[in-house]
Design a protein around this motif. Structure first.
Motif, PDB file in Angstrom:
ATOM      1  N   ILE A  68       0.823  -1.213   0.073  1.00 28.02           N
ATOM      2  CA  ILE A  68      -0.010  -0.047   0.164  1.00 28.02           C
ATOM      3  C   ILE A  68       0.984   1.347  -0.019  1.00 28.02           C
ATOM      4  N   PRO A  69       0.680   2.198  -0.924  1.00 27.52           N
ATOM      5  CA  PRO A  69       1.529   3.422  -0.887  1.00 27.52           C
ATOM      6  C   PRO A  69       1.824   4.060   0.534  1.00 27.52           C
ATOM      7  N   GLY A  70       2.960   4.146   0.756  1.00 27.08           N
ATOM      8  CA  GLY A  70       3.248   4.671   2.120  1.00 27.08           C
ATOM      9  C   GLY A  70       3.144   3.743   3.350  1.00 27.08           C
ATOM     10  N   ALA A  71       3.015   2.616   3.150  1.00 26.67           N
ATOM     11  CA  ALA A  71       2.995   1.543   4.082  1.00 26.67           C
ATOM     12  C   ALA A  71       4.373   1.162   4.643  1.00 26.67           C
ATOM     13  N   LYS A  72       4.590   0.877   5.822  1.00 23.88           N
ATOM     14  CA  LYS A  72       5.659   0.302   6.280  1.00 23.88           C
ATOM     15  C   LYS A  72       5.996  -1.101   6.056  1.00 23.88           C
ATOM     16  N   GLY A  73       4.840  -2.231   6.043  1.00 26.41           N
ATOM     17  CA  GLY A  73       4.837  -3.324   5.762  1.00 26.41           C
ATOM     18  C   GLY A  73       4.601  -3.677   4.162  1.00 26.41           C
ATOM     19  N   THR A  74       4.382  -4.839   4.051  1.00 27.64           N
ATOM     20  CA  THR A  74       4.058  -5.443   2.556  1.00 27.64           C
ATOM     21  C   THR A  74       2.988  -6.414   2.670  1.00 27.64           C
ATOM     22  N   LEU A  75       2.245  -6.484   1.609  1.00 30.27           N
ATOM     23  CA  LEU A  75       1.330  -7.634   1.264  1.00 30.27           C
ATOM     24  C   LEU A  75       1.821  -8.625   0.382  1.00 30.27           C
ATOM     25  N   GLY A  76       1.370  -9.778   0.641  1.00 29.97           N
ATOM     26  CA  GLY A  76       1.876 -11.164  -0.358  1.00 29.97           C
ATOM     27  C   GLY A  76       0.685 -11.879  -0.646  1.00 29.97           C
ATOM     28  N   PHE A  77       0.743 -12.365  -1.745  1.00 34.56           N
ATOM     29  CA  PHE A  77      -0.216 -13.117  -2.609  1.00 34.56           C
ATOM     30  C   PHE A  77       0.234 -14.524  -2.717  1.00 34.56           C
ATOM     31  N   ILE A  78      -0.379 -15.582  -2.275  1.00 34.03           N
ATOM     32  CA  ILE A  78       0.271 -16.829  -2.535  1.00 34.03           C
ATOM     33  C   ILE A  78      -0.952 -17.498  -3.322  1.00 34.03           C
ATOM     34  N   SER A  79      -0.663 -17.722  -4.639  1.00 34.37           N
ATOM     35  CA  SER A  79      -1.699 -17.989  -5.489  1.00 34.37           C
ATOM     36  C   SER A  79      -1.469 -19.359  -6.185  1.00 34.37           C
ATOM     37  N   GLN A  80      -1.383 -20.326  -5.414  1.00 41.94           N
ATOM     38  CA  GLN A  80      -1.313 -21.803  -5.826  1.00 41.94           C
ATOM     39  C   GLN A  80      -2.394 -22.316  -6.641  1.00 41.94           C
ATOM     40  N   MET A  81      -3.697 -21.711  -6.638  1.00 40.66           N
ATOM     41  CA  MET A  81      -4.662 -22.190  -7.274  1.00 40.66           C
ATOM     42  C   MET A  81      -4.958 -21.370  -8.650  1.00 40.66           C
ATOM     43  N   SER A  82      -4.476 -20.237  -8.745  1.00 36.92           N
ATOM     44  CA  SER A  82      -4.994 -19.348  -9.731  1.00 36.92           C
ATOM     45  C   SER A  82      -3.875 -19.033 -10.489  1.00 36.92           C
ATOM     46  N   GLU A  83      -2.559 -19.125  -9.993  1.00 36.62           N
ATOM     47  CA  GLU A  83      -1.296 -18.864 -10.631  1.00 36.62           C
ATOM     48  C   GLU A  83      -0.272 -19.836 -10.395  1.00 36.62           C
ATOM     49  N   CYS A  84      -0.281 -20.920 -10.880  1.00 42.33           N
ATOM     50  CA  CYS A  84       0.683 -21.991 -10.633  1.00 42.33           C
ATOM     51  C   CYS A  84       2.302 -21.447 -10.683  1.00 42.33           C
ATOM     52  N   PHE A  85       2.835 -21.794  -9.706  1.00 46.41           N
ATOM     53  CA  PHE A  85       4.388 -21.370  -9.442  1.00 46.41           C
ATOM     54  C   PHE A  85       5.313 -22.435  -9.315  1.00 46.41           C
ATOM     55  N   CYS A  86       4.861 -23.676 -10.185  1.00 47.41           N
ATOM     56  CA  CYS A  86       5.772 -24.784  -9.848  1.00 47.41           C
ATOM     57  C   CYS A  86       7.220 -24.515 -10.449  1.00 47.41           C
ATOM     58  N   ASP A  87       7.223 -23.766 -11.591  1.00 49.27           N
ATOM     59  CA  ASP A  87       8.507 -23.339 -12.355  1.00 49.27           C
ATOM     60  C   ASP A  87       9.431 -22.790 -11.302  1.00 49.27           C
ATOM     61  N   ARG A  88       9.082 -22.280 -10.425  1.00 54.94           N
ATOM     62  CA  ARG A  88       9.966 -21.526  -9.368  1.00 54.94           C
ATOM     63  C   ARG A  88       9.920 -22.061  -7.940  1.00 54.94           C
ATOM     64  N   CYS A  89       9.662 -23.237  -7.921  1.00 46.82           N
ATOM     65  CA  CYS A  89       9.569 -23.955  -6.533  1.00 46.82           C
ATOM     66  C   CYS A  89      10.923 -24.245  -6.303  1.00 46.82           C
ATOM     67  N   ASN A  90      11.434 -23.887  -4.996  1.00 44.72           N
ATOM     68  CA  ASN A  90      12.611 -24.055  -4.570  1.00 44.72           C
ATOM     69  C   ASN A  90      12.882 -24.635  -3.036  1.00 44.72           C
ATOM     70  N   ARG A  91      11.772 -25.732  -2.951  1.00 44.09           N
ATOM     71  CA  ARG A  91      11.723 -26.254  -1.715  1.00 44.09           C
ATOM     72  C   ARG A  91      11.408 -27.844  -1.784  1.00 44.09           C
TER      73      ARG A  91
END
Length: 328
Positions: free
Chosen positions: A234-257
Protein backbone atom coordinates in the motif's frame (compact mmCIF):
# COMPACT_ATOMS: atom_id res chain seq x y z
CA UNK A 1 13.75 -23.74 -12.29
CA UNK A 2 15.24 -22.19 -9.14
CA UNK A 3 17.94 -23.94 -7.18
CA UNK A 4 16.27 -26.14 -4.56
CA UNK A 5 17.95 -25.05 -1.34
CA UNK A 6 15.01 -24.67 1.03
CA UNK A 7 13.73 -27.46 3.30
CA UNK A 8 10.48 -27.25 5.23
CA UNK A 9 10.73 -29.53 8.28
CA UNK A 10 7.63 -30.76 10.09
CA UNK A 11 8.56 -31.25 13.74
CA UNK A 12 5.28 -32.85 14.78
CA UNK A 13 2.00 -33.78 13.12
CA UNK A 14 -0.17 -32.75 16.07
CA UNK A 15 -1.80 -29.37 16.44
CA UNK A 16 -3.72 -27.65 19.22
CA UNK A 17 -6.10 -26.14 16.64
CA UNK A 18 -8.46 -27.89 14.21
CA UNK A 19 -8.62 -25.32 11.43
CA UNK A 20 -11.38 -25.62 8.83
CA UNK A 21 -8.94 -25.64 5.93
CA UNK A 22 -6.78 -28.34 7.48
CA UNK A 23 -9.04 -30.86 9.20
CA UNK A 24 -12.59 -31.85 8.26
CA UNK A 25 -15.06 -31.14 11.07
CA UNK A 26 -15.49 -34.14 13.35
CA UNK A 27 -12.56 -36.01 11.80
CA UNK A 28 -10.22 -38.21 13.81
CA UNK A 29 -6.63 -38.25 12.60
CA UNK A 30 -4.21 -41.10 13.15
CA UNK A 31 -1.32 -39.28 14.77
CA UNK A 32 2.23 -40.52 14.54
CA UNK A 33 3.39 -42.40 17.61
CA UNK A 34 6.27 -40.81 19.53
CA UNK A 35 8.69 -43.57 18.53
CA UNK A 36 7.83 -43.03 14.86
CA UNK A 37 8.91 -39.39 14.91
CA UNK A 38 12.40 -38.43 13.92
CA UNK A 39 14.34 -37.79 17.10
CA UNK A 40 16.18 -34.50 17.46
CA UNK A 41 19.45 -36.37 16.97
CA UNK A 42 18.19 -38.07 13.78
CA UNK A 43 16.88 -34.80 12.40
CA UNK A 44 20.15 -33.00 13.08
CA UNK A 45 22.08 -35.86 11.46
CA UNK A 46 19.96 -35.61 8.32
CA UNK A 47 20.38 -31.83 8.16
CA UNK A 48 24.13 -31.83 8.75
CA UNK A 49 25.15 -34.99 6.85
CA UNK A 50 22.55 -35.24 4.08
CA UNK A 51 20.77 -31.98 3.31
CA UNK A 52 23.54 -29.43 3.81
CA UNK A 53 26.05 -31.42 1.69
CA UNK A 54 23.63 -31.50 -1.26
CA UNK A 55 22.99 -27.75 -1.12
CA UNK A 56 20.23 -27.01 1.40
CA UNK A 57 21.04 -23.86 3.37
CA UNK A 58 17.62 -22.53 4.38
CA UNK A 59 15.22 -24.27 6.73
CA UNK A 60 11.69 -23.67 8.00
CA UNK A 61 10.26 -25.49 11.03
CA UNK A 62 6.57 -26.33 10.73
CA UNK A 63 4.04 -28.81 12.13
CA UNK A 64 1.24 -29.52 12.93
CA UNK A 65 2.19 -26.95 15.50
CA UNK A 66 5.99 -26.87 15.91
CA UNK A 67 5.86 -25.30 19.38
CA UNK A 68 4.32 -28.54 20.67
CA UNK A 69 7.63 -30.28 19.97
CA UNK A 70 9.61 -30.91 23.18
CA UNK A 71 12.96 -29.06 23.38
CA UNK A 72 12.08 -26.94 20.36
CA UNK A 73 14.35 -24.09 21.49
CA UNK A 74 17.29 -26.51 21.75
CA UNK A 75 16.54 -27.74 18.25
CA UNK A 76 16.45 -24.19 16.89
CA UNK A 77 19.79 -23.45 18.55
CA UNK A 78 21.40 -26.57 17.08
CA UNK A 79 20.22 -25.91 13.50
CA UNK A 80 21.17 -22.25 13.72
CA UNK A 81 24.67 -23.23 14.86
CA UNK A 82 25.54 -25.01 11.60
CA UNK A 83 27.85 -22.64 9.68
CA UNK A 84 26.04 -23.38 6.41
CA UNK A 85 22.62 -22.35 7.77
CA UNK A 86 21.79 -19.11 5.98
CA UNK A 87 18.21 -18.79 7.18
CA UNK A 88 16.10 -20.50 9.83
CA UNK A 89 12.40 -19.69 10.03
CA UNK A 90 9.27 -21.06 11.70
CA UNK A 91 5.56 -21.17 10.91
CA UNK A 92 3.34 -21.33 14.00
CA UNK A 93 -0.25 -20.66 15.03
CA UNK A 94 1.18 -18.41 17.75
CA UNK A 95 -0.86 -19.78 20.63
CA UNK A 96 2.20 -20.90 22.64
CA UNK A 97 4.54 -18.24 21.31
CA UNK A 98 4.45 -15.33 23.76
CA UNK A 99 6.33 -16.98 26.67
CA UNK A 100 9.17 -18.30 24.47
CA UNK A 101 9.46 -15.69 21.72
CA UNK A 102 12.59 -14.20 23.30
CA UNK A 103 14.18 -17.65 23.77
CA UNK A 104 13.56 -18.57 20.13
CA UNK A 105 15.03 -15.27 18.97
CA UNK A 106 18.08 -15.68 21.19
CA UNK A 107 18.54 -19.27 19.98
CA UNK A 108 18.96 -18.05 16.40
CA UNK A 109 15.53 -18.22 14.79
CA UNK A 110 15.73 -15.71 11.94
CA UNK A 111 12.13 -15.22 10.92
CA UNK A 112 8.65 -16.23 12.00
CA UNK A 113 5.30 -16.61 10.25
CA UNK A 114 2.16 -16.61 12.41
CA UNK A 115 -1.29 -17.71 11.24
CA UNK A 116 -3.94 -15.04 11.79
CA UNK A 117 -7.02 -15.82 9.73
CA UNK A 118 -9.33 -13.28 11.36
CA UNK A 119 -9.30 -10.19 13.55
CA UNK A 120 -12.75 -11.10 14.88
CA UNK A 121 -12.43 -13.52 17.83
CA UNK A 122 -15.72 -15.22 16.99
CA UNK A 123 -14.78 -15.86 13.37
CA UNK A 124 -11.27 -16.84 14.46
CA UNK A 125 -12.66 -19.53 16.74
CA UNK A 126 -15.03 -20.71 14.02
CA UNK A 127 -12.01 -21.20 11.74
CA UNK A 128 -9.76 -22.92 14.29
CA UNK A 129 -12.58 -25.23 15.42
CA UNK A 130 -12.07 -24.46 19.11
CA UNK A 131 -14.21 -22.01 21.07
CA UNK A 132 -13.16 -19.63 23.81
CA UNK A 133 -12.18 -16.01 23.23
CA UNK A 134 -8.83 -16.44 24.98
CA UNK A 135 -7.47 -18.39 22.01
CA UNK A 136 -7.56 -15.31 19.81
CA UNK A 137 -6.03 -13.18 22.55
CA UNK A 138 -3.23 -15.69 23.14
CA UNK A 139 -2.37 -15.61 19.43
CA UNK A 140 -2.48 -11.82 19.35
CA UNK A 141 -0.21 -11.72 22.40
CA UNK A 142 2.19 -14.07 20.57
CA UNK A 143 2.25 -11.73 17.56
CA UNK A 144 2.97 -8.73 19.78
CA UNK A 145 5.71 -10.62 21.63
CA UNK A 146 7.40 -11.67 18.38
CA UNK A 147 7.32 -8.07 17.15
CA UNK A 148 8.63 -6.77 20.47
CA UNK A 149 11.66 -9.08 20.64
CA UNK A 150 12.72 -8.08 17.14
CA UNK A 151 11.58 -10.64 14.58
CA UNK A 152 11.80 -8.84 11.25
CA UNK A 153 10.21 -9.59 8.94
CA UNK A 154 7.20 -10.66 10.97
CA UNK A 155 4.77 -12.34 8.62
CA UNK A 156 1.08 -13.03 9.21
CA UNK A 157 -0.50 -15.81 7.15
CA UNK A 158 -4.17 -15.54 6.16
CA UNK A 159 -5.99 -18.39 4.42
CA UNK A 160 -8.94 -16.76 2.69
CA UNK A 161 -12.17 -18.79 2.91
CA UNK A 162 -15.19 -17.52 0.95
CA UNK A 163 -18.10 -16.60 3.17
CA UNK A 164 -16.04 -16.96 6.34
CA UNK A 165 -13.27 -14.35 6.47
CA UNK A 166 -13.09 -12.87 2.97
CA UNK A 167 -14.91 -9.74 4.17
CA UNK A 168 -11.93 -8.92 6.43
CA UNK A 169 -9.38 -8.46 3.66
CA UNK A 170 -9.15 -4.68 4.01
CA UNK A 171 -8.90 -4.82 7.82
CA UNK A 172 -6.10 -7.38 7.62
CA UNK A 173 -4.30 -5.47 4.88
CA UNK A 174 -4.45 -2.33 7.04
CA UNK A 175 -2.17 -4.02 9.61
CA UNK A 176 0.73 -3.31 7.25
CA UNK A 177 0.25 0.46 7.19
CA UNK A 178 1.64 1.51 10.59
CA UNK A 179 3.83 -1.49 11.46
CA UNK A 180 6.50 -3.32 9.52
CA UNK A 181 4.32 -6.41 9.35
CA UNK A 182 3.98 -8.50 6.23
CA UNK A 183 0.53 -9.98 5.63
CA UNK A 184 0.35 -12.97 3.28
CA UNK A 185 -3.01 -13.88 1.73
CA UNK A 186 -3.12 -17.56 0.76
CA UNK A 187 -5.65 -19.02 -1.66
CA UNK A 188 -7.77 -21.76 -0.05
CA UNK A 189 -6.68 -25.24 -1.19
CA UNK A 190 -8.49 -28.60 -1.09
CA UNK A 191 -6.00 -30.23 1.29
CA UNK A 192 -7.45 -31.68 4.46
CA UNK A 193 -11.01 -30.46 3.92
CA UNK A 194 -12.03 -31.11 0.34
CA UNK A 195 -15.73 -30.91 1.19
CA UNK A 196 -15.44 -27.35 2.47
CA UNK A 197 -13.50 -26.46 -0.67
CA UNK A 198 -16.22 -28.03 -2.85
CA UNK A 199 -18.93 -26.14 -0.96
CA UNK A 200 -17.24 -22.73 -0.92
CA UNK A 201 -14.55 -22.64 -3.60
CA UNK A 202 -11.79 -20.07 -3.34
CA UNK A 203 -11.09 -16.38 -3.89
CA UNK A 204 -8.32 -15.57 -6.34
CA UNK A 205 -5.41 -13.34 -5.42
CA UNK A 206 -6.33 -11.05 -8.32
CA UNK A 207 -9.71 -10.37 -6.70
CA UNK A 208 -8.07 -9.63 -3.35
CA UNK A 209 -5.56 -7.26 -4.91
CA UNK A 210 -8.35 -5.41 -6.66
CA UNK A 211 -10.21 -4.84 -3.38
CA UNK A 212 -7.09 -3.36 -1.82
CA UNK A 213 -6.22 -1.34 -4.94
CA UNK A 214 -9.72 0.20 -4.94
CA UNK A 215 -9.31 1.29 -1.30
CA UNK A 216 -5.73 2.56 -1.11
CA UNK A 217 -3.96 1.84 -4.36
CA UNK A 218 -1.33 -0.87 -4.64
CA UNK A 219 2.21 -0.94 -5.97
CA UNK A 220 4.70 -3.73 -6.50
CA UNK A 221 7.03 -3.85 -3.53
CA UNK A 222 10.78 -3.46 -3.72
CA UNK A 223 10.95 -6.06 -0.93
CA UNK A 224 10.95 -9.42 -2.69
CA UNK A 225 10.77 -12.66 -0.75
CA UNK A 226 12.45 -15.93 -1.67
CA UNK A 227 9.17 -17.82 -1.49
CA UNK A 228 6.15 -18.09 -3.79
CA UNK A 229 4.43 -14.86 -2.73
CA UNK A 230 3.94 -11.99 -5.17
CA UNK A 231 4.72 -8.97 -2.99
CA UNK A 232 2.92 -5.60 -3.12
CA UNK A 233 2.61 -2.56 -0.90
CA UNK A 234 0.00 0.00 0.00
CA UNK A 235 1.56 3.37 -0.91
CA UNK A 236 3.34 4.75 2.16
CA UNK A 237 2.85 1.59 4.23
CA UNK A 238 5.66 0.29 6.42
CA UNK A 239 4.87 -3.36 5.71
CA UNK A 240 3.99 -5.37 2.63
CA UNK A 241 1.22 -7.57 1.27
CA UNK A 242 1.98 -10.94 -0.26
CA UNK A 243 -0.31 -13.13 -2.37
CA UNK A 244 0.28 -16.86 -2.58
CA UNK A 245 -1.69 -17.99 -5.61
CA UNK A 246 -1.19 -21.72 -5.85
CA UNK A 247 -4.70 -22.25 -7.25
CA UNK A 248 -4.95 -19.41 -9.78
CA UNK A 249 -1.32 -18.82 -10.77
CA UNK A 250 0.71 -22.02 -10.63
CA UNK A 251 4.29 -21.27 -9.53
CA UNK A 252 5.78 -24.76 -9.83
CA UNK A 253 8.46 -23.54 -12.22
CA UNK A 254 9.98 -21.44 -9.42
CA UNK A 255 9.53 -23.92 -6.57
CA UNK A 256 12.73 -24.03 -4.53
CA UNK A 257 11.70 -26.33 -1.70
CA UNK A 258 11.19 -29.82 -0.43
CA UNK A 259 9.34 -31.01 2.65
CA UNK A 260 10.40 -33.42 5.39
CA UNK A 261 7.54 -34.91 7.41
CA UNK A 262 7.78 -35.48 11.15
CA UNK A 263 8.19 -39.22 10.55
CA UNK A 264 11.00 -38.75 8.05
CA UNK A 265 9.39 -38.81 4.60
CA UNK A 266 11.04 -36.42 2.15
CA UNK A 267 8.46 -35.02 -0.23
CA UNK A 268 9.42 -33.11 -3.41
CA UNK A 269 5.99 -31.54 -3.94
CA UNK A 270 3.22 -30.45 -1.58
CA UNK A 271 0.52 -31.74 -3.90
CA UNK A 272 2.13 -34.93 -5.13
CA UNK A 273 3.52 -37.93 -3.23
CA UNK A 274 5.43 -39.28 -6.24
CA UNK A 275 9.09 -39.96 -5.52
CA UNK A 276 9.00 -39.39 -1.77
CA UNK A 277 11.78 -41.01 0.28
CA UNK A 278 11.51 -42.72 3.66
CA UNK A 279 14.70 -41.33 5.19
CA UNK A 280 13.91 -42.34 8.77
CA UNK A 281 13.61 -46.06 8.00
CA UNK A 282 16.75 -45.93 5.88
CA UNK A 283 18.70 -44.13 8.62
CA UNK A 284 17.54 -46.55 11.31
CA UNK A 285 18.38 -49.50 9.05
CA UNK A 286 22.00 -48.42 8.85
CA UNK A 287 22.00 -46.88 5.37
CA UNK A 288 24.94 -44.49 5.24
CA UNK A 289 24.35 -40.76 5.04
CA UNK A 290 26.41 -40.75 1.82
CA UNK A 291 23.90 -43.15 0.25
CA UNK A 292 21.06 -40.95 1.47
CA UNK A 293 22.78 -37.95 -0.12
CA UNK A 294 22.77 -39.79 -3.45
CA UNK A 295 19.06 -40.61 -3.14
CA UNK A 296 18.23 -36.99 -2.37
CA UNK A 297 20.36 -35.81 -5.32
CA UNK A 298 18.43 -38.16 -7.62
CA UNK A 299 15.15 -36.79 -6.29
CA UNK A 300 16.32 -33.23 -6.94
CA UNK A 301 17.00 -34.17 -10.57
CA UNK A 302 13.46 -35.44 -11.17
CA UNK A 303 11.68 -32.84 -9.03
CA UNK A 304 10.70 -30.63 -12.02
CA UNK A 305 8.84 -33.60 -13.54
CA UNK A 306 7.00 -34.31 -10.29
CA UNK A 307 5.83 -30.82 -9.36
CA UNK A 308 2.05 -30.54 -9.16
CA UNK A 309 1.21 -33.42 -11.52
CA UNK A 310 -1.98 -33.82 -9.54
CA UNK A 311 -3.55 -30.74 -11.14
CA UNK A 312 -4.44 -32.43 -14.42
CA UNK A 313 -5.98 -35.50 -12.83
CA UNK A 314 -7.68 -33.66 -9.98
CA UNK A 315 -5.77 -32.22 -7.04
CA UNK A 316 -7.71 -34.13 -4.41
CA UNK A 317 -6.27 -37.44 -5.55
CA UNK A 318 -2.64 -36.37 -5.56
CA UNK A 319 -1.97 -36.85 -1.84
CA UNK A 320 -3.32 -38.74 1.17
CA UNK A 321 -2.24 -36.68 4.18
CA UNK A 322 -3.83 -33.53 5.59
CA UNK A 323 -1.98 -30.22 5.69
CA UNK A 324 -1.19 -30.67 9.39
CA UNK A 325 0.42 -34.02 8.66
CA UNK A 326 2.42 -32.78 5.66
CA UNK A 327 3.76 -29.64 7.27
CA UNK A 328 2.42 -27.10 4.77
Amino acid sequence: MNQVDYLRISLIDRCNFRCLYCMPEGSQLDYILQQQLLTNEELLTLIEEVFIPVGFTRFRLTGGEPLLRPRVVDLVRAIASFPQTQDLAMTTNGFLLAPIAQSLYDAGLSRINISLDSLDPDIFHQIIGIHGRSRWQEVWDGIQAAYRVGFNPLKLNVVVIPGVNDHEILDLAALTIEKQWHVRFIEFMPIGNGQLFSDRGWVSSAELRQQIRDRWGLTESQVCGAGPADVFQIPGAKGTLGFISQMSECFCDRCNRMRLSADGWLRPCLLNETGQLDLKTALRSGVSTYQLQEQVKNLLVIKPEINFKGRDSGVEGAYSRTMSQIGG
